[in-house]
Enzyme design. Structure first.
Site, PDB file in Angstrom:
ATOM      1  N   ARG A  91      63.079   8.464  42.471  1.00 32.44           N
ATOM      2  CA  ARG A  91      62.968   9.370  43.615  1.00 32.44           C
ATOM      3  C   ARG A  91      64.212  10.240  43.743  1.00 32.44           C
ATOM      4  NH1 ARG A  91      60.936   4.288  45.281  1.00 32.44           N
ATOM      5  NH2 ARG A  91      58.709   4.320  45.722  1.00 32.44           N
ATOM      6  N   ASP A 151      57.015   0.593  51.974  1.00 30.81           N
ATOM      7  CA  ASP A 151      57.597  -0.576  51.294  1.00 30.81           C
ATOM      8  C   ASP A 151      57.405  -1.825  52.150  1.00 30.81           C
ATOM      9  OD1 ASP A 151      59.141   1.081  49.149  1.00 30.81           O
ATOM     10  OD2 ASP A 151      59.724   1.931  51.066  1.00 30.81           O
ATOM     11  N   ARG A 154      53.871  -2.903  51.920  1.00 27.02           N
ATOM     12  CA  ARG A 154      53.660  -3.578  50.625  1.00 27.02           C
ATOM     13  C   ARG A 154      54.187  -5.011  50.670  1.00 27.02           C
ATOM     14  NH1 ARG A 154      55.717   1.784  47.338  1.00 27.02           N
ATOM     15  NH2 ARG A 154      53.655   2.696  46.923  1.00 27.02           N
ATOM     16  N   HIS A 178      64.537   4.393  50.514  1.00 24.80           N
ATOM     17  CA  HIS A 178      63.176   4.279  49.973  1.00 24.80           C
ATOM     18  C   HIS A 178      63.302   4.557  48.481  1.00 24.80           C
ATOM     19  CE1 HIS A 178      58.958   4.583  49.273  1.00 24.80           C
ATOM     20  NE2 HIS A 178      58.965   5.892  49.076  1.00 24.80           N
TER      21      HIS A 178
END
Length: 316
Positions: A91, A151, A154, A178
């Site tokens: 990212r 996240d 998850r 993140h």
């Protein structure tokens, strides 16, 4: 900020994430009005038309394609536009490309007279949320990133799967960037009303391995999905819809978003994933969890990683 009867969202970027978010808004009846804005005006118009054809099965909503001038009276501007993460890319690799894109987007939104809340989803989300705050000049509480909301979802799913417990009864947090330096806050993980360490022997080697495997699957989930289908969008779209709902309903819900820290967890002048109370005004307050020594070290490392990238990218 004046509370209006109409909950209006301006969505900038109608790619996979943006169109999935719009679909979630319609399905859940979260907004009264949605304007879709994209460089590809035909795509935005096509999405708006497609969504409107589902109104017979949903709550009333005004949906249309528009431009930046339509942001003026929007309550929330959601940004999902930008360069996408490619296979093999982190990212943080996206910073340079997306900072330039965001300077133009945020400037155009503010030129419309917008005075609502920015919600940012584009990666790297922590850095781009900080950039949005700087470019917009809005108060920190009205600039929010999606942070580690996905996240965290998850993690809750995988912990629930491991213990065979409904995901909704798992309370857990992923904090930090993140991205690759995020970490699970096992010290504040509960199943129902029981702390995780009351249910299992946390220090046992096999338990440590199981917990680490769960976290690795959380951290690397996007890479696995991108390898298989090219992009992730359903999960993050639902996370954005959840934040939008918390804002419009003035919920005072605790969600793990990217928020500005001003001394919380010993960090300053950085947007990073933390639990925060979200209501109609945006971020009411960052929830400062008491972390154990390992978690403190992980949080500091994550923050330093972001600061180093920010220093190089925002000075340009």
């Amino acid at each position: 900020m004046t509370i209006k009867c109409t909950n209006k969202v301006a969505l900038i970027g109608t790619g996979f994430v943006g169109s999935s978010y719009a679909f979630a808004l319609l399905n859940q009846g979260i907004a009264h009005e949605l304007v879709m804005i994209d460089l590809n005006k035909e795509k935005a118009d096509g999405d708006a038309r497609d969504l409107k054809h589902g109104l017979a099965f949903a709550s009333p909503m005004k949906i249309y394609a528009g431009d930046y001038s339509d942001c003026k009276d929007s309550d929330i501007v959601v940004i999902t536009a930008g360069a996408n993460q490619q296979p093999g890319e982190t990212r943080l690799d996206l910073v340079e490309k997306n900072i330039k894109i965001f300077k133009n987007i945020v400037g155009s939104v503010m030129d419309s007279g917008f005075n609502g809340i920015f919600l940012v989803a584009t990666n790297p989300v922590d850095i781009l949320t900080y950039a949005t705050w700087k470019f917009s000049g809005l108060p920190k509480e009205r600039v929010i990133g999606s942070g580690t909301i996905l996240d965290t979802a998850r993690l809750r799913y995988l912990v629930g799967e491991h213990f065979d417990i409904d995901t909704r009864n798992i309370h857990a947090y992923i904090m930090g960037e993140h991205g690759d330096t995020e970490f699970p806050v096992w010290s504040h993980t509960t199943i129902g009303a029981s702390q995780l360490n009351e249910l299992i022997e946390m220090e046992q080697e096999n338990v440590q391995k199981d917990l680490n495997d769960i976290f690795i699957n959380v951290r690397d989930a996007a890479y696995h999905i991108i390898e298989r289908k090219g992009a992730t969008y359903y999960g993050i779209a639902m996370g954005l819809a959840r934040i939008t709902k918390a804002i419009f309903n003035n919920e005072n819900s605790i969600l793990t978003v990217s928020a500005l820290l001003e001394g919380e967890n010993q960090e300053q002048d950085i947007y990073i994933g933390v639990p925060a109370i979200i209501n109609r005004g945006g971020v009411r307050k960052v929830v400062e969890l008491p972390l154990n020594e390992k978690e403190k070290t992980q949080f500091t490392h994550s923050a330093e990683t972001l600061k180093n990238v920010m220093k190089n990218s925002l000075e340009a």
